[in-house]
Design an enzyme around this catalytic site. Structure first.
Site, PDB file in Angstrom:
ATOM      1  N   ASP A  83       0.833  -1.187   0.000  1.00 52.24           N
ATOM      2  CA  ASP A  83       0.000   0.000   0.000  1.00 52.24           C
ATOM      3  C   ASP A  83       0.876   1.248   0.000  1.00 52.24           C
ATOM      4  O   ASP A  83       2.029   1.222   0.460  1.00 52.24           O
ATOM      5  CB  ASP A  83      -0.899  -0.024   1.238  1.00 52.24           C
ATOM      6  CG  ASP A  83      -1.998   1.014   1.185  1.00 52.24           C
ATOM      7  OD1 ASP A  83      -2.358   1.433   0.068  1.00 52.24           O
ATOM      8  OD2 ASP A  83      -2.486   1.406   2.257  1.00 52.24           O
ATOM      9  N   LYS A  84       0.344   2.351  -0.490  1.00 56.50           N
ATOM     10  CA  LYS A  84       1.115   3.590  -0.580  1.00 56.50           C
ATOM     11  C   LYS A  84       1.456   4.150   0.795  1.00 56.50           C
ATOM     12  O   LYS A  84       2.568   4.638   1.013  1.00 56.50           O
ATOM     13  CB  LYS A  84       0.329   4.633  -1.384  1.00 56.50           C
ATOM     14  CG  LYS A  84       1.026   5.989  -1.440  1.00 56.50           C
ATOM     15  CD  LYS A  84       0.217   6.998  -2.238  1.00 56.50           C
ATOM     16  CE  LYS A  84       0.907   8.350  -2.232  1.00 56.50           C
ATOM     17  NZ  LYS A  84       0.154   9.377  -2.990  1.00 56.50           N
TER      18      LYS A  84
END
Length: 414
Positions: A83-84
């Site tokens: 995930d970012k």
């Protein structure tokens, strides 16, 4: 957003939840990949980079890295998507000729920790697991509550192996809806939903496209950093059609829409299984099972089917943590479970008005999926509560830390 939006309902533990928040800054969500063994070879075909990233989506970083190296993004692979939001340490594998050096690479919020050559290409899933160090922000005293929930998870032999919200888009959790539209051959609707989703999007430039469907105007309005949306808009403006627009994406990105819908179906099936049995390890006749290692990674060389002749033995092995029931990630070659579990799977498919054949996408074979299986319950390794409400634990590959934290917090994580 309610968890049911991504197919999740119910908890496996009965302990009270806590008022808490995660991912409130990058340092509050640290993920370190635990790699498989990669023998180093100075003249090897592949260059492996171990990189620490801060607030980078894996696919977007891959595209930036390919651009800096002046190579096709198809020549770069990785072991796991992240995930970012957070700080991640990941391994990227680059196909470069022997003797060619990658040179100096400077990308904002990316630090190369090590570089070596090997003859083994890293593929998606080439991990033992991930180590997590996560901050849980709360005004309450929560250490005892956390430990009580984890104790019950261990007694239950696991927590539900749901796909977390990141699987569906961390900001716009709609990739499964796009995937379903692709399966239904509603290609134009799928592309439009990616560019503008009225359930999530409030930006004027997205709304304008939803109203006008003018791709050339949208290219003038959409910010440069929205590279994927702009790629789609460029295709629409150039080709004057939506069909095959997702071909501008790398296959590993465009197939995520189908995978997200498979994940949504899995979550729904697991939610129904939990509601029916309430057990994380009881084996029912007709179940399909895998042997697992200490990380709960399945040995996919053999899929075991539970029958009246072996069910007692399988229940003993399941209680010992040596095998785990597996639920389908439905595709065109999926062998469905039997018995009560098979009835659950059929009911979910019927309610979605989707068949296994739909995953054999005749209009775009690159997006078709034959299916897979995923164990329904897993355990954390070496769980510890650290100072300042930080927790440290490891999980097998593909297991979402947010699914464990959801059991602990029992509420909105963000």
């Amino acid at each position: 957003m309610d968890d049911s939006y991504i197919g999740i309902e119910g908890y496996s533990t009965t302990t009270p939840g806590i008022r808490a928040q995660i991912k409130y800054d990058p340092e509050s969500f640290i993920v370190n990949e635990i790699p498989i063994e990669l023998p180093q070879k100075p003249d090897g075909k592949y260059t492996v980079l171990k990189i620490r990233l801060t607030n980078w989506d894996t696919n977007k970083f891959l595209m930036h890295l390919a651009d800096r190296l002046h190579i096709s993004n198809k020549r770069i692979t990785y072991a796991g998507t992240k995930d970012k939001l957070g700080i991640t340490t990941q391994y990227f594998c680059i196909n470069l000729p022997a003797g060619q050096d990658i040179g100096e690479i400077h990308i904002k919020d990316a630090e190369i920790l090590s570089c070596f050559r090997t003859d083994r290409m890293i593929k998606l899933g080439d991990l033992m697991g991930n180590q997590f160090i996560i901050g849980i922000k709360s005004d309450d005293s929560i250490e005892e509550k956390i430990n009580n929930t984890v104790k019950q998870i261990m007694e239950n032999r696991g927590f539900p192996n749901f796909y977390g919200v990141q699987r569906f888009g961390s900001i716009r959790a709609n990739t499964h809806r796009i995937g379903k539209l692709i399966l239904q051959n509603k290609y134009a609707e799928a592309v439009k939903l990616y560019i503008y989703d009225p359930e999530f999007d409030v930006e004027d430039y997205r709304k304008h496209f939803g109203e006008t469907e003018d791709a050339e105007l949208a290219l003038k309005e959409f910010p440069e950093y929205l590279t994927f949306e702009r790629s789609l808009l460029g295709y629409i403006a150039r080709e004057k059609k939506y069909d095959n627009a997702f071909s501008v994406f790398p296959r590993n990105l465009s197939i995520l829409f189908i995978h997200a819908y498979q994940s949504y179906l899995f979550n729904r099936i697991l939610s129904a299984r939990m509601k029916l049995t309430g057990s994380m390890y009881s084996v029912m006749e007709g179940d399909l099972l895998y042997s697992v290692d200490s990380y709960c990674n399945p040995d996919k060389r053999e899929l075991i089917r539970a029958t009246k002749y072996n069910i007692d033995k399988l229940n003993r092995l399941s209680e010992e943590g040596r095998i785990r029931t597996a639920l389908p990630l439905i595709g065109y070659n999926t062998e469905m479970s039997g018995g009560v579990e098979g009835e659950i799977e059929s009911h979910v498919m019927e309610s979605e008005m989707i068949s296994t054949e739909d995953f054999d996408i005749s209009s775009n074979q690159k997006l078709g999926s034959s299916g897979d299986y995923r164990v329904m319950s897993v355990l954390p390794l070496n769980f510890m509560v650290l100072e300042k409400n930080r927790v440290n634990f490891s999980l097998g590959r593909g297991i979402y830390a947010t699914s464990l934290l959801r059991e602990i917090i029992k509420g909105n994580l963000y």
